[in-house]
Design a protein around this motif. Structure first.
Motif, short mmCIF file in Angstrom:
data_model
loop_
_atom_site.label_atom_id
_atom_site.label_comp_id
_atom_site.label_asym_id
_atom_site.label_seq_id
_atom_site.Cartn_x
_atom_site.Cartn_y
_atom_site.Cartn_z
N ALA A 164 -20.12 -3.67 -0.53
CA ALA A 164 -19.06 -2.65 -0.49
C ALA A 164 -18.52 -2.41 -1.88
CB ALA A 164 -17.93 -3.09 0.44
N THR A 165 -17.92 -1.24 -2.05
CA THR A 165 -17.25 -0.93 -3.31
C THR A 165 -16.16 0.10 -3.03
OG1 THR A 165 -17.56 -0.19 -5.60
CG2 THR A 165 -18.82 0.95 -3.91
N GLY A 166 -15.14 0.13 -3.91
CA GLY A 166 -14.06 1.08 -3.73
C GLY A 166 -12.86 0.72 -4.58
N PRO A 167 -11.85 1.58 -4.62
CA PRO A 167 -10.67 1.35 -5.44
C PRO A 167 -9.63 0.49 -4.72
CG PRO A 167 -10.53 3.50 -4.42
CD PRO A 167 -11.85 2.93 -4.00
N ALA A 168 -8.78 -0.14 -5.51
CA ALA A 168 -7.64 -0.89 -5.00
C ALA A 168 -6.44 -0.57 -5.89
CB ALA A 168 -7.91 -2.38 -5.00
N SER B 29 12.30 -7.43 0.17
CA SER B 29 13.34 -8.45 0.32
C SER B 29 14.62 -7.93 -0.31
CB SER B 29 12.92 -9.76 -0.36
OG SER B 29 13.95 -10.72 -0.29
N GLY B 30 15.72 -7.96 0.44
CA GLY B 30 16.96 -7.45 -0.09
C GLY B 30 16.93 -5.94 -0.22
N HIS B 31 17.72 -5.41 -1.16
CA HIS B 31 17.83 -3.98 -1.33
C HIS B 31 17.06 -3.44 -2.53
CE1 HIS B 31 20.92 -3.89 1.78
NE2 HIS B 31 21.53 -4.88 1.17
N SER B 32 16.61 -4.34 -3.42
CA SER B 32 16.00 -3.85 -4.66
C SER B 32 14.62 -4.41 -4.94
CB SER B 32 16.93 -4.18 -5.84
OG SER B 32 17.14 -5.59 -5.93
N ALA B 33 14.08 -5.23 -4.06
CA ALA B 33 12.77 -5.84 -4.29
C ALA B 33 11.79 -5.32 -3.25
CB ALA B 33 12.86 -7.36 -4.23
N GLY B 34 10.75 -4.64 -3.71
CA GLY B 34 9.75 -4.13 -2.80
C GLY B 34 8.44 -3.91 -3.51
N SER B 35 7.32 -4.05 -2.78
CA SER B 35 6.00 -3.87 -3.38
C SER B 35 5.03 -3.47 -2.29
CB SER B 35 5.53 -5.15 -4.08
OG SER B 35 5.41 -6.21 -3.15
N GLY B 36 3.88 -2.95 -2.71
CA GLY B 36 2.85 -2.57 -1.76
C GLY B 36 1.49 -2.57 -2.42
N ALA B 37 0.45 -2.55 -1.61
CA ALA B 37 -0.93 -2.52 -2.11
C ALA B 37 -1.80 -1.82 -1.09
CB ALA B 37 -1.45 -3.94 -2.37
N GLY B 38 -2.88 -1.23 -1.58
CA GLY B 38 -3.82 -0.56 -0.70
C GLY B 38 -5.22 -0.60 -1.27
N GLN B 39 -6.20 -0.55 -0.42
CA GLN B 39 -7.59 -0.53 -0.87
C GLN B 39 -8.44 0.27 0.09
OE1 GLN B 39 -8.22 -4.84 -0.93
NE2 GLN B 39 -9.55 -4.67 0.86
N LEU B 40 -9.48 0.85 -0.45
CA LEU B 40 -10.41 1.67 0.32
C LEU B 40 -11.82 1.26 -0.08
CD1 LEU B 40 -10.78 4.14 2.24
CD2 LEU B 40 -10.85 5.56 0.18
N GLY B 41 -12.69 1.05 0.90
CA GLY B 41 -14.04 0.62 0.60
C GLY B 41 -15.08 1.29 1.47
N GLN C 227 -7.08 -0.52 3.93
CA GLN C 227 -6.02 -1.47 4.18
C GLN C 227 -4.78 -1.10 3.40
OE1 GLN C 227 -6.93 -5.68 4.14
NE2 GLN C 227 -9.12 -5.31 4.42
N LEU C 228 -3.62 -1.30 4.02
CA LEU C 228 -2.33 -1.14 3.39
C LEU C 228 -1.50 -2.37 3.67
CD1 LEU C 228 -1.36 2.54 4.34
CD2 LEU C 228 -2.01 1.72 2.07
N SER C 229 -0.76 -2.84 2.70
CA SER C 229 0.13 -3.97 2.90
C SER C 229 1.36 -3.78 2.03
CB SER C 229 -0.57 -5.30 2.55
OG SER C 229 -0.94 -5.33 1.18
N GLY C 230 2.43 -4.44 2.39
CA GLY C 230 3.65 -4.30 1.62
C GLY C 230 4.66 -5.36 1.99
#
Length: 364
Positions: free
Chosen positions: A135-139, A108-120, A102-105
């Motif tokens: 299940a197990t895996g990194p995030a 907002s605006g020009h300077s605010a951004g974030s994301g996350a990902g996980q694998l299982g 999974q990937l998500s992100g």
């Protein structure tokens, strides 16, 4: 990752993973209005567009969705999510292995951004009425202008459902080692599906001596107004996201979702597999099953409140039923000689939300 990137990324995954290419697709666009409440009492109203795409096949699924909105401050807001799930064929009747990513992100605006990902990596045992998976895996998570963080998580989930799946109960426990300390997420809920209505009630809690403990709840209803139009309503609150630094918040939203034609089919043939063929005959749809040594065959789907309907034997190994189906996707299962329900070999399927699958037929 913005919602505008979801479609191209989905296409890239299908190119690099041709075995994941599914047999059925559903594209939709939602228009909604919502109110979000943040800690401290601040609220904002948002009008948003929500594109979504599902590519589904036996033992695999690819889902992408996003949100595009204009905030009261004048800044734009984009959010996206991409999820890929691939499972092996059954290894020993009901056991199988799966991988999910999974990937998500959000930005907002020009300077605010974030994301996350996980694998299982997951091992599943699925019986007709219940199942369990481990299940197990990194995030990982990252915030613009900050160092990324990575954690290791485990998950145990279980479910019980009626057969066919009108009502389902689910629960999970997910311990995570995050920045040297533990927190555990607990979740549970119920899914109700009847006729044109699907409802979901769920609750979640985060337990941790270091990060604090809190709870959350969610209610959502989907009413199918027509084969290609749904009315969606949801409300509740969500736990904070430690990977992207997003705070806990509450929300209420309502909107309309339009399901778009996602691919063309031959004018008469709807499905053709090793064991099932569906095609038009006059104003109806003929479902034809090829089964060796079967004595009784029935089909149940969302068009008849999941009530098994017998098929007529037209040849020694062939069974048929002529039914009237509206345009759009329909979920179904078959029963053979009184055994638990099954999906015909080679027929596209979709997740039932509990780790199992039901067959799907798109009528155009």
């Amino acid at each position: 990752m913005s919602g505008r990137l979801v479609g191209p990324i989905a296409g890239v995954l299908l190119v690099v993973c041709p075995a994941c290419a599914p047999a059925q697709a559903d594209a939709s666009l939602g228009l909604g209005f919502g109110t979000v409440r943040f800690p401290g009492g601040s609220t904002l109203g948002v009008v948003s567009l929500g594109p979504a795409l599902q590519l589904l096949g036996p033992g695999r699924s690819l889902e992408a969705d996003g949100t595009l909105a204009q905030l009261p401050s004048g800044n734009g807001y984009v959010q996206g999510r991409l999820a890929l799930w691939v499972a092996t064929p059954p290894l020993d009747d009901r056991w199988r292995l799966a991988v999910d990513a999974q990937l998500s992100g959000a930005a907002s605006g020009h300077s605010a951004g974030s994301g996350a990902g996980q694998l299982g990596a997951e091992a599943l045992f699925a019986a007709p009425r219940w199942g369990i998976a481990v299940a197990t895996g990194p995030a990982s998570g990252w915030i613009l202008h900050a160092l990324p963080v990575t954690a290791w998580r485990a998950r145990v989930r279980g479910w019980w459902q009626t057969v066919p799946a009108r009502t389902a109960l689910f629960a999970s426990i997910e311990p995570t080692r995050f920045l040297g300390s533990w927190y555990t997420d607990l979740a549970g809920g119920v899914i109700l599906h009847t006729g044109r209505v699907e409802a979901r009630l769920s609750t979640a809690a985060r337990v941790s001596r270091v990060y604090g403990s809190r709870g959350a709840g969610l209610a959502a209803v989907d009413l199918r107004l027509a084969p290609g139009v749904s009315l969606e309503a949801s409300g509740g609150n969500v736990l904070p996201d430690p990977y992207q630094g997003l705070p806990a918040s509450g929300f209420v939203s309502i909107g309309v979702r339009v399901h778009l034609p996602s691919h063309r089919a031959a004018p008469t043939s709807l499905v053709r597999s090793r064991s099932l063929t569906a095609f038009r005959r006059g104003d109806g749809i003929v479902i034809r099953l090829r089964l060796r040594d079967a004595h009784r065959v029935a089909i149940a789907g969302d068009w008849n409140e999941w009530t098994p309907t017998p098929l007529a034997q037209s040849d020694p190994d062939q069974w048929e039923l002529l039914i009237a189906l509206s345009a759009g996707p329909h979920r179904f299962v078959v029963f053979i000689d009184g055994a638990p329900w099954r999906i015909p070999d080679g027929v596209p399927s979709v997740p039932d939300g509990m780790g199992g699958r039901v067959a799907v037929l798109n009528v155009f």
